[in-house]
Write a protein that holds these residues in place. Structure first.
Motif, PDB file in Angstrom:
ATOM      1  N   UNK A 197       0.845  -1.187   0.000  1.00 30.37           N
ATOM      2  CA  UNK A 197       0.000   0.000   0.000  1.00 30.37           C
ATOM      3  C   UNK A 197       0.884   1.242   0.000  1.00 30.37           C
ATOM      4  N   UNK A 198       0.658   2.164  -0.943  1.00 26.92           N
ATOM      5  CA  UNK A 198       1.478   3.382  -0.954  1.00 26.92           C
ATOM      6  C   UNK A 198       1.240   4.211   0.295  1.00 26.92           C
ATOM      7  N   UNK A 199       2.309   4.823   0.775  1.00 26.11           N
ATOM      8  CA  UNK A 199       2.183   5.649   1.966  1.00 26.11           C
ATOM      9  C   UNK A 199       1.388   6.904   1.649  1.00 26.11           C
ATOM     10  N   UNK A 200       0.462   7.219   2.542  1.00 27.28           N
ATOM     11  CA  UNK A 200      -0.339   8.433   2.381  1.00 27.28           C
ATOM     12  C   UNK A 200       0.391   9.569   3.078  1.00 27.28           C
ATOM     13  N   UNK A 201       0.992  10.428   2.279  1.00 27.30           N
ATOM     14  CA  UNK A 201       1.789  11.510   2.850  1.00 27.30           C
ATOM     15  C   UNK A 201       0.939  12.515   3.617  1.00 27.30           C
TER      16      UNK A 201
END
Length: 713
Positions: free
Chosen positions: A700-704
Motif C-alpha cells: 500500500x502506498x504511503x499516504x503523505x
C-alpha cells in the motif's frame, strides 16, 4: 505435633485471607432485613471465595423477587446456549405496584412532541449492567451484592434511593462466556491459593471466556445486534429508556480502577452532545472518587478509553439521551494474583465494582432532575437539529435483492429508526426521535481531533450491508414501514419438468442452494450472463446464477419441485421455472459454461494462535445464515486429521507457525486436487510467505497526507 500446628496456621491464614464477610462489603448499609438471605447464605460461600455460575446468580435473583416486595424479575431473552437473560427490578413496593404508570410518565420525557416539567416527581430509571465480557467476572458478583443491598437494607440511605428510583439490575450480559470462564477459574482453584501469574488459573485456554458462544465480543454488538443477547437487550432498552446505564469491565492486573470522564471524543464532529461527556460525567465523577477514597482504592480518569464508536455498552445509551458510564477494574483473573504492588484478590475487585454501583444510584437520585431535563432536551433537539451536510434524510435500496433490503430495514427498525417506502427505494428522514442513530448508520467520518483511538474509529452500517445510499436535501416521506416481512414479494415458483433458476444476487441464495444440495439436488453455476424465458416472463441473469436441471436429478420431478418450493418458502429467494433450455441472449442452459457445483463440506482451523473473533464470525455466518455445518479443526490435532472428506478449508488470521513442512505439504496437495482454501487477513500473508500459493502481497502506498486528516485541538 509442631508440624501439624504449622499446617493449621497455614490453612487458617489462607482461609482468613480469602474470606470476605458481609462487613467487608457493606458494613455501612446496616441494618438488613433478616428474612432476606444474603448471597453468602444462599450460595453457601462468601462472595469472592469462588466464582459464581450464572444459574446460581439467576436463582438468587429469583429468590429475592419471590420473598421481597421490593423486587420483580423479568426474562428479556436467552443466549445461544439457552441461558436466561434476566433483569431484576428494584424499588419500593409502592413504585413497583404503580410501575406501568411511572413508566408512562417516564416515557413522556423522551417524546419530542410533549414537554412535561415534573422532573423531580418521577423516579429516575437506572440500569446497572454487568459482565459483558465473560472473563471479567467481578461485575456479576457485585450485582449480587448490589441486589441484596437494595432489597434487604433498611437504612434510611437505601430507602431514599428506592423512593426516588427504579433500579434495573442486569447481572450477566454474557452468561455463556461467563460460565466458560467460571468453570476454568474454579477448576484450577487450589485450597492454598496460587497467586503466581504463570498458574493455569490465571491463563485460560483458547477461546477464553471473554466472548459469547460464537466468540463475538458483545461489547461491540450493541450497534450491529447480531446476537440474541444484544437483540434482547435492544428490545428491552427501547421499551424503558433508562436515564443512567453502567458498563462494568476489568483490565490488566497491574492497573488500578477507572471511571469516567474518558479521554476526549476522537471525532471532530461527535454525534452526542458535549454536555454528555463534559457536564454529566463531571457531575458523577466526585461520587465515584469519594467512594473509592473512603476505602483507599486508587483510581484514574480522563487518560484512557473513548466513546467514539457507538456500539459499546458505555456509548450506545449516550445516543439515547442517557448517561452511560464505563468502569474498569484491575483483574485478579482468578482468585488471587501477583501484581507489582503485592497481590490482588477477587474480593477486592468485587468491592470496588459494588461500591461504584451504589455510588451510581446515589448520584442518579441526587441529580434526577438534571438527568431528566437532559434526556428531554436530547430528544427534542433530535427533531430540530440540522446537519452540516444539509441533508434531510437518506435514500437507499438494492434493485436486485429484496432480502438484503429486508435485512437492512429490519436492522434499522431494531433501533427504532423510522423507515419509509419511496417508490422502489426506501427513505430514512433525519427529522425523527432517532436522528442521531440515523447519522450513525449512514454518515462517514474522515476528520478527527485525535489520531489515537481506543478501538473502532470509523463505521458506516449501510456499507456493512453493502447497501447503496445517498443523502437527500429534500424528500417526501412516503408510507412508513411497520413490518419488514412485507418487503419480500418474489413470485411463487411453479412446477417445471425442465429446469429451475435461482438468482445468485440474493442475500439468501447461498442458504437456499445449500438447503437443496443437502436434500440431494444437483446444481450448476453460470460462468457467463444470459437471458431466459421463464414462467414469469423474460429475465436477465448474472454470473453465478444457479440452475437446477430436472432431468439430471435422481428424483421424480414432483419430488424435485417440492424441494425447490420448500427452499423458496424458507429463504424467500427469487426462484424461476423454465420449460426450455434455449436462451434469448447469452449461454443456453446446456452450455459448458454451466459447471456443476460441488456440495460444500467445510472445515476451519481453530485453537491457540488463531483469531477467535474471525473464526467466530465464519462459524456464525455459516451456521446461522447459511445453515451449513463447519468442522472446527484444532490446530494441534492436524497431524492426525485427513482433509480428504472436506471440499473447503478456512484459515482466518492467526499464527500458523506450528504447522511444520509435512503439514504444509498436506494442505498444498489437498488444494492441488481441486479443493478450495479460503484465507483471511494474516493467514493470507502466511500462505504466501510459505509459498503454498504463487502470489505476492501488494504494498500500500504511503499516504503523505495522513496526518492532515486529523485535526489538532
Amino acid at each position: 505435633m509442631q508440624f501439624l500446628k504449622k499446617i493449621t496456621v497455614l490453612v487458617l491464614f489462607f482461609t482468613v485471607f480469602n474470606s470476605f464477610s458481609q462487613e467487608y462489603f457493606f458494613k455501612d448499609k446496616n441494618p438488613f432485613n433478616p428474612k432476606i438471605p444474603s448471597p453468602e447464605e444462599f450460595l453457601g460461600y462468601a462472595i469472592g471465595e469462588q466464582h459464581t455460575r450464572h444459574d446460581q446468580i439467576v436463582s438468587y435473583l429469583y429468590k429475592l423477587a419471590e420473598i421481597s416486595d421490593r423486587a420483580e424479575i423479568e426474562v428479556y431473552g436467552q443466549t445461544h446456549e439457552r441461558r436466561k437473560l434476566v433483569i431484576l427490578r428494584v424499588s419500593t413496593p409502592e413504585n413497583l405496584s404503580n410501575l406501568e404508570d411511572i413508566k408512562k410518565q417516564h416515557l413522556q420525557f423522551v417524546d419530542p412532541a410533549i414537554t412535561p416539567k415534573n422532573y423531580d416527581d418521577v423516579p429516575i430509571f437506572i440500569q446497572l449492567a454487568y459482565n459483558v465480557h465473560g472473563n471479567e467476572p467481578s461485575g456479576s458478583e457485585a450485582a449480587l451484592l448490589t441486589a441484596y443491598t437494595l432489597v434487604a437494607s433498611n437504612s434510611s440511605e437505601i430507602q431514599n434511593y428506592l423512593n426516588n428510583s427504579v433500579v434495573f439490575i442486569d447481572p450477566t450480559i454474557n452468561p455463556d462466556g461467563r460460565d466458560r470462564h467460571t468453570q476454568w477459574a474454579n477448576q484450577y482453584k487450589a485450597i492454598s491459593l496460587v497467586s503466581d501469574n504463570a498458574d493455569a488459573e490465571h491463563n485460560e485456554m483458547w477461546p477464553r471466556g471473554r466472548t459469547n458462544h460464537y466468540w463475538f465480543d458483545l461489547n461491540r454488538d450493541w450497534l450491529l445486534a447480531v446476537n440474541p443477547e444484544s437483540e434482547g437487550k435492544l428490545k428491552w432498552y427501547h421499551d424503558w429508556y433508562p436515564n443512567v446505564v453502567t458498563d462494568f469491565h476489568e483490565m490488566g492486573t497491574n492497573s488500578n480502577f477507572f471511571f469516567e470522564p474518558m479521554k476526549a471524543i476522537g471525532s471532530k464532529d461527535p454525534i452526542m452532545p458535549k454536555e454528555n461527556y463534559e457536564d454529566l460525567n463531571n457531575l458523577f465523577a466526585p461520587y465515584f472518587a469519594k467512594t473509592m477514597d473512603e476505602i483507599g482504592s486508587l483510581y484514574f480518569t480522563k487518560e484512557a478509553f473513548d466513546g467514539t464508536y457507538p456500539g459499546y455498552g458505555s456509548s450506545y445509551p449516550d445516543l439515547q439521551g442517557a448517561l452511560a458510564l464505563l468502569f474498569e477494574q484491575a483483574s485478579s483473573r482468578g482468585h488471587l494474583q501477583d501484581t507489582d504492588y503485592g497481590t490482588i484478590s477477587f474480593g477486592f475487585t468485587i468491592r470496588n465494582q459494588y461500591r461504584s454501583s451504589i455510588a451510581t444510584v446515589k448520584a442518579a437520585v441526587e441529580n434526577k432532575a438534571v438527568l431528566r431535563k437532559y434526556q428531554q432536551d436530547f430528544f427534542k433537539s433530535a427533531v430540530t437539529k440540522k446537519t452540516a451536510s444539509g441533508f434531510v434524510g437518506y435514500e437507499f435500496g438494492d434493485d436486485h435483492d429484496q432480502n438484503r433490503n429486508k435485512a437492512f430495514v429490519d436492522f434499522l427498525m431494531k433501533h427504532k429508526i423510522k423507515v419509509y417506502e419511496k417508490g422502489a427505494k426506501f427513505y430514512v428522514p433525519l427529522k425523527q426521535q432517532q436522528h442521531r442513530m440515523v447519522q450513525t448508520m449512514f454518515e462517514t467520518y474522515s476528520q478527527y481531533t485525535d489520531s489515537v483511538f481506543y478501538d473502532a474509529s470509523a463505521w458506516s452500517v449501510s456499507n456493512f450491508y453493502n447497501m447503496k445510499s445517498k443523502g437527500l436535501k429534500s424528500a417526501r416521506l412516503g408510507k412508513q414501514i411497520t413490518a419488514a416481512t412485507k418487503l419480500i414479494n418474489n413470485p411463487i415458483v411453479i412446477k417445471s419438468d425442465y429446469a429451475y433458476i435461482l438468482d445468485w444476487d440474493d442475500y439468501n441464495a447461498p442458504a437456499a442452494l445449500h438447503y437443496m444440495q443437502k436434500r440431494g439436488l444437483k446444481a450448476s453455476a453460470a460462468f457467463k450472463k444470459f437471458s431466459a424465458n421463464t414462467t414469469n416472463g423474460t429475465k436477465d441473469f448474472n454470473y453465478g446464477t444457479v440452475m437446477i436441471p430436472v432431468s439430471k436429478q435422481q428424483k421424480p420431478s414432483e419430488a424435485v419441485y417440492e424441494i425447490i418450493r420448500q427452499a423458496q418458502q424458507k429463504f424467500r429467494v427469487p426462484m424461476y421455472a423454465t420449460n426450455t433450455g434455449f436462451s434469448i441472449k447469452g449461454i443456453d442452459l446446456g452450455s459448458n459454461n454451466f459447471r456443476k457445483i460441488k456440495e460444500v463440506k467445510a472445515a476451519m482451523f481453530i485453537g491457540n494462535g488463531v483469531s477467535s473473533y474471525e473464526a467466530g464470525e465464519v462459524w456464525h455466518l455459516l451456521d446461522t445464515r447459511v445453515e451449513m455445518p463447519i468442522t472446527k479443526l484444532q490446530l494441534h490435532n492436524f497431524n492426525r486429521i485427513s482433509l480428504d472428506k472436506y471440499t473447503t478449508l478456512v484459515m482466518v488470521s492467526g499464527n500458523y507457525g506450528q504447522l511444520d513442512s509435512i503439514q504444509r505439504k498436506k494442505i498444498k496437495d489437498w488444494t492441488s486436487r481441486g479443493n478450495t482454501l479460503i484465507t483471511i487477513g494474516s493467514a493470507s500473508k502466511w500462505l504466501i510467505s510459505k509459498k503454498l500459493v504463487k502470489e505476492s502481497l501488494t504494498k500500500k502506498p504511503k499516504d503523505k497526507n495522513i496526518l492532515d486528516k486529523s485535526v489538532n485541538r
